[in-house]
Design an enzyme around this catalytic site. Structure first.
Site, PDB file in Angstrom:
ATOM      1  N   ASN A   1       0.606  -1.396  -0.099  1.00  0.00           N
ATOM      2  CA  ASN A   1      -0.136  -0.029   0.133  1.00  0.00           C
ATOM      3  C   ASN A   1       0.646   1.195   0.236  1.00  0.00           C
ATOM      4  OD1 ASN A   1      -2.643  -1.418   0.009  1.00  0.00           O
ATOM      5  ND2 ASN A   1      -1.881  -1.929   2.217  1.00  0.00           N
TER       6      ASN A   1
ATOM      7  N   ARG B   1      -3.145   7.945  -0.018  1.00  0.00           N
ATOM      8  CA  ARG B   1      -3.474   7.071   1.089  1.00  0.00           C
ATOM      9  C   ARG B   1      -3.362   7.821   2.075  1.00  0.00           C
ATOM     10  NH1 ARG B   1       0.241   2.566   3.724  1.00  0.00           N
ATOM     11  NH2 ARG B   1      -1.476   1.364   4.815  1.00  0.00           N
TER      12      ARG B   1
ATOM     13  N   ASN C   1      10.592  -0.122   5.015  1.00  0.00           N
ATOM     14  CA  ASN C   1       9.288  -0.190   5.610  1.00  0.00           C
ATOM     15  C   ASN C   1       8.259  -1.131   5.396  1.00  0.00           C
ATOM     16  OD1 ASN C   1       6.694   0.694   6.450  1.00  0.00           O
ATOM     17  ND2 ASN C   1       6.729   2.766   5.875  1.00  0.00           N
TER      18      ASN C   1
ATOM     19  N   ALA D   1       2.256  -3.000   6.503  1.00  0.00           N
ATOM     20  CA  ALA D   1       1.240  -4.027   7.391  1.00  0.00           C
ATOM     21  C   ALA D   1       2.267  -5.316   7.551  1.00  0.00           C
ATOM     22  CB  ALA D   1      -0.182  -4.243   6.595  1.00  0.00           C
TER      23      ALA D   1
ATOM     24  N   GLU E   1      14.698  -0.027  10.121  1.00  0.00           N
ATOM     25  CA  GLU E   1      13.099  -0.035   9.841  1.00  0.00           C
ATOM     26  C   GLU E   1      12.680   1.307  10.013  1.00  0.00           C
ATOM     27  OE1 GLU E   1      11.395  -2.248  13.194  1.00  0.00           O
ATOM     28  OE2 GLU E   1       9.511  -2.446  12.383  1.00  0.00           O
TER      29      GLU E   1
ATOM     30  N   HIS F   1       8.745   3.459  10.039  1.00  0.00           N
ATOM     31  CA  HIS F   1       7.329   3.671  10.006  1.00  0.00           C
ATOM     32  C   HIS F   1       7.037   5.046   9.830  1.00  0.00           C
ATOM     33  CE1 HIS F   1       7.088  -0.461  11.297  1.00  0.00           C
ATOM     34  NE2 HIS F   1       7.716  -0.477  11.746  1.00  0.00           N
TER      35      HIS F   1
HETATM   36  C1  DHK Z   1       2.499   1.654   6.891  1.00  0.00           C
HETATM   37  C2  DHK Z   1       1.369   0.782   7.022  1.00  0.00           C
HETATM   38  O1  DHK Z   1       1.135   0.536   5.730  1.00  0.00           O
HETATM   39  C3  DHK Z   1       0.732   0.426   8.094  1.00  0.00           C
HETATM   40  O2  DHK Z   1       0.083  -1.068   7.791  1.00  0.00           O
HETATM   41  C4  DHK Z   1       1.587   0.175   9.151  1.00  0.00           C
HETATM   42  C5  DHK Z   1       3.022   1.835   8.425  1.00  0.00           C
HETATM   43  C6  DHK Z   1       2.191   1.532   9.617  1.00  0.00           C
HETATM   44  C7  DHK Z   1       3.735   3.153   8.522  1.00  0.00           C
HETATM   45  O3  DHK Z   1       3.544   3.912   9.388  1.00  0.00           O
HETATM   46  O4  DHK Z   1       4.674   3.333   7.551  1.00  0.00           O
HETATM   47  O5  DHK Z   1       0.873  -0.084  10.459  1.00  0.00           O
END
Ligand code: DHK
Length: 143
Positions: free
Chosen positions: A11, A18, A74, A77, A98, A100
């Site tokens: 995603n 998004r 990253n 999910a 890593e 997020h």
């Molecule tokens: C990105 C995602 O797509 C989520 O599923 C994670 C992460 C968080 C982010 O914060 O980059 O929970």
């Protein structure tokens, strides 16, 4: 020149469209362009890849064992579900950072745990897409 792999999971191809209130307005193309440019400044070659598929990410991490000196990832999910990605990273010898984008600890409980954190040398949380630049700098400092 040392090769760095920047991996983004499911995603994140839709960054910018998004849930911008959570993930911001920058697109994945923006993130990747900035990472390559910063890599040039830091003297490393950054290759960027994104997939919505767990096995594809596993294949790329395995490949990186012979092609990359370090990984910024990253896992999106898959952070919260994928022992397979953790296992693949555990076979990678170089540093792993890593990222997020959002602050996963301030969100739903199911996002609080990341399997990848068990392997990552450092984890950057909740700095928006600026977290990728910090990750790259931290990675290069470890090479
Ligand atoms: C990105 C995602 O797509 C989520 O599923 C994670 C992460 C968080 C982010 O914060 O980059 O929970």
């Amino acid at each position: 020149m040392k090769q760095i792999l920047l991996l983004n999971g499911p995603n994140l191809n839709l960054l910018g469209q998004r849930q911008p209130e959570i993930y911001g307005h920058a697109t994945l193309a923006d993130v990747e362009r900035d990472a390559v440019a910063l890599g040039n400044e830091l003297g490393v070659a950054v290759t960027c890849k994104q997939s919505n598929h767990e096995g594809v990410l596993v294949d790329w991490i395995q490949e990186a064992r012979s092609t990359a000196a370090g990984i910024v990832i990253n896992p999106a999910a898959y952070s919260h579900t994928s022992v397979a990605i953790l296992d693949a990273l555990n076979m990678f010898d170089g540093p792993v950072i890593e990222v997020h984008i959002s602050d996963i600890h301030q969100r739903e409980a199911f996002r609080h745990h990341s399997f990848v954190t068990h392997r990552a040398d450092e984890t950057i949380i909740g700095e928006g897409v600026a977290g990728y630049a910090r990750a790259l700098r931290l990675l290069v400092a470890r090479l």
